[in-house]
Motif scaffolding. Structure first.
Motif, mmCIF file in Angstrom:
data_model
loop_
_atom_site.group_PDB
_atom_site.id
_atom_site.type_symbol
_atom_site.label_atom_id
_atom_site.label_comp_id
_atom_site.label_asym_id
_atom_site.label_seq_id
_atom_site.Cartn_x
_atom_site.Cartn_y
_atom_site.Cartn_z
ATOM 1 N N VAL A 1 27.869 -110.694 -121.921
ATOM 2 C CA VAL A 1 27.673 -111.722 -120.891
ATOM 3 C C VAL A 1 26.203 -111.927 -120.314
ATOM 4 C CG1 VAL A 1 28.486 -112.381 -118.565
ATOM 5 C CG2 VAL A 1 30.171 -111.295 -120.270
ATOM 6 N N LEU A 2 25.647 -110.899 -119.854
ATOM 7 C CA LEU A 2 24.281 -110.783 -119.765
ATOM 8 C C LEU A 2 23.465 -111.284 -120.695
ATOM 9 C CD1 LEU A 2 24.110 -107.294 -118.073
ATOM 10 C CD2 LEU A 2 24.057 -109.596 -116.808
ATOM 11 N N ARG A 3 23.683 -111.033 -122.238
ATOM 12 C CA ARG A 3 22.860 -111.686 -123.285
ATOM 13 C C ARG A 3 23.150 -113.107 -123.107
ATOM 14 N NH1 ARG A 3 24.261 -110.619 -129.465
ATOM 15 N NH2 ARG A 3 23.003 -112.193 -130.445
ATOM 16 N N VAL A 4 24.178 -113.464 -123.103
ATOM 17 C CA VAL A 4 24.626 -114.998 -123.240
ATOM 18 C C VAL A 4 23.887 -115.630 -122.112
ATOM 19 C CG1 VAL A 4 26.248 -116.705 -123.216
ATOM 20 C CG2 VAL A 4 26.368 -114.797 -124.597
ATOM 21 N N GLY A 5 23.991 -115.488 -120.850
ATOM 22 C CA GLY A 5 23.462 -115.838 -119.829
ATOM 23 C C GLY A 5 21.756 -116.096 -119.995
#
Length: 467
Positions: free
Chosen positions: A337-341
């Motif tokens: 999730v952090l990577r995609v954001g």
């Protein structure tokens, strides 16, 4: 999302652990239940997807004009049933990998590709491009059925019989489902990242989406060949680890470090080749018909951007597999999730505003998308590694080993670049043989002289085979 990624991460650890304990009957019950649940859920999704396709296309490819949008809707509706069959094929893969039967599951896609190629060859001279695209899509659906059918007989022999049964009362089935949803969401947010890239690319000018897809096909090739293959082989082996926590941790550390070295030996030269020789690679595979030299150079710029995060993204897959072997599916989800954001924010900045600030062609924003994705991939990789090291102890690549690989790849790139200048103007195929052949030979030679075990093992095998 439902297929290989989520299913392997949730199903294989539970199924392989049962096999390691010798409980084959319970393993078969779990396999049958998961097959039934997958078949039902994917059938519902396909039905909804076919009717909702216009809204999906509008959401994902908002920049398409009406003609391209209409064709895309037609193709997506055809592809949906094939996607469901590929999910069932992924179930076969999970069973086969858990029994250490890797050859069938990873050669079965040949049937899928063969059906697509056959459709192109048969209809290619009799249809306009839009009709040919639809016929080829149907070829893909038939290929999906063949890919599933090729694996099924061996799977049936391993689990003895296929008896579809819908049950949620079995604790091992519930364990698979509990693991499945975090991985499903994790794969989903990664897929959303790809959708965001497509949306942004659709505003970068004619051909940007297609060029991005061409580049993605190229830079996912080493990820699939070396990253996913090693991860797929290690997941069932790691999942079978039994004993005290310290014993399991030692086993995981050893297998993880060995896997990291095997992956990086091939991914480092792949990244350098994309950066330095991407035009040669794009030309030998694509430069024919309407795909010209300028198109090859455009794809090269996108590949060069992808080289930024290729190593991190590939090694990150193996770290995620280690978490899944520990049946920890939530930590990889958080970092995904952090990577995609982060990737979405950087992707918008680099692709839309970057070319404008630098005075470049807006189409070069597609390279900004891959640079952004690679940067976010490095952040995810560092988080995965640091968090896992706290669980099982220190893991990672030795600095001296990594330096030898980069040195070999950079020397090889220099040789390849020199050869490219010498044979400029050649047809893409002989040019690639000379340039990429020289690059690869030099890389193996340098790493062999540096004493890299993987290089020496491959060269010794080739010499024994030649004899």
């Amino acid at each position: 999302m439902f297929g290989e990624g989520a299913l392997s991460a949730s199903f294989i650890p539970v199924y392989a652990k049962l096999l390691a304990k010798g409980d084959e009957k319970e393993a078969a019950r779990v396999a049958n239940a998961i097959f039934s649940i997958l078949a039902l859920v994917t059938a519902v999704i396909v039905l909804i997807g076919v009717f909702a396709t216009p809204y999906i296309v509008t959401l994902i490819a908002a920049g398409f004009e009406e003609e391209r949008r209409a064709l895309t809707i037609t193709l997506v509706r055809i592809f949906f049933p094939g996607a469901a069959l590929l999910v069932l094929s992924a179930w076969c893969l999970g069973v086969l990998n858990s029994h250490h039967r890797f050859f069938i599951s990873y050669t079965a896609p040949v049937a899928w590709n063969a059906a697509i190629i056959a459709a192109l060859l048969y209809f290619g001279n009799h249809m306009d491009l839009s009709s040919l695209a639809a016929a080829t899509a149907w070829g893909s659906v038939i290929g999906s059925a063949l890919q599933f059918g090729v694996q099924l007989p061996t799977v049936l022999r391993l689990i003895h019989n296929l008896r579809p049964v819908l049950t949620l009362s079995n604790p091992h089935v519930r364990q698979v489902l509990n693991n499945f949803f975090p991985v499903f969401v994790s794969r989903g947010v990664v897929q959303i990242s790809a959708f965001v890239d497509t949306v942004l690319a659709s505003f970068l000018g004619q051909g940007a989406v297609v060029a991005l897809n061409y580049a993605q096909s190229l830079y996912t090739l080493p990820v699939s060949l070396f990253g996913m293959s090693v991860s797929a082989a290690e997941l069932p082996a790691m999942s079978r680890a039994l004993g005290a926590a310290s014993v399991v941790a030692e086993t995981l550390r050893r297998r993880l470090d060995q896997g990291l070295q095997r992956i990086s030996f091939f991914i480092v030269p792949s990244a350098v080749a994309f950066l330095a020789l991407g035009d040669v690679i794009a030309a030998v595979l694509y430069q024919t018909g309407k795909f010209n030299r300028n198109d090859s150079i455009y794809v090269w710029t996108i590949l060069a951007g992808a080289s930024v995060g290729l190593l991190a993204s590939t090694l990150g897959r193996l770290y995620s597999s280690t978490y899944y072997a520990l049946q920890d599916t939530r930590t990889p989800l958080l970092y995904a999730v952090l990577r995609v954001g982060l990737g979405s924010i950087l992707g918008y900045t680099f692709s839309i505003h970057g070319p404008r600030l630098l005075g470049l062609d807006p189409r070069l924003g597609a390279a900004g998308l891959t640079i952004a994705s690679g940067t976010a991939g490095w952040v995810e990789f560092v988080l995965l590694r640091n968090s896992l090291n706290k669980k099982i102890g220190r893991t990672g690549l030795p600095l001296s080993y990594t330096a030898k690989l980069w040195a070999g790849a950079l020397v090889g790139a220099g040789v390849g670049w020199g050869l490219k200048l010498l044979v400029t103007g050649w047809h893409p195929i002989p040019l690639a043989i000379v340039v990429l052949g020289g690059y690869g030979t030099c890389y193996f030679a340098v790493t062999y002289l540096f004493g890299v075990a993987q290089s020496r093992e491959i060269i010794h095998r080739l010499l024994r085979f030649h004899r």
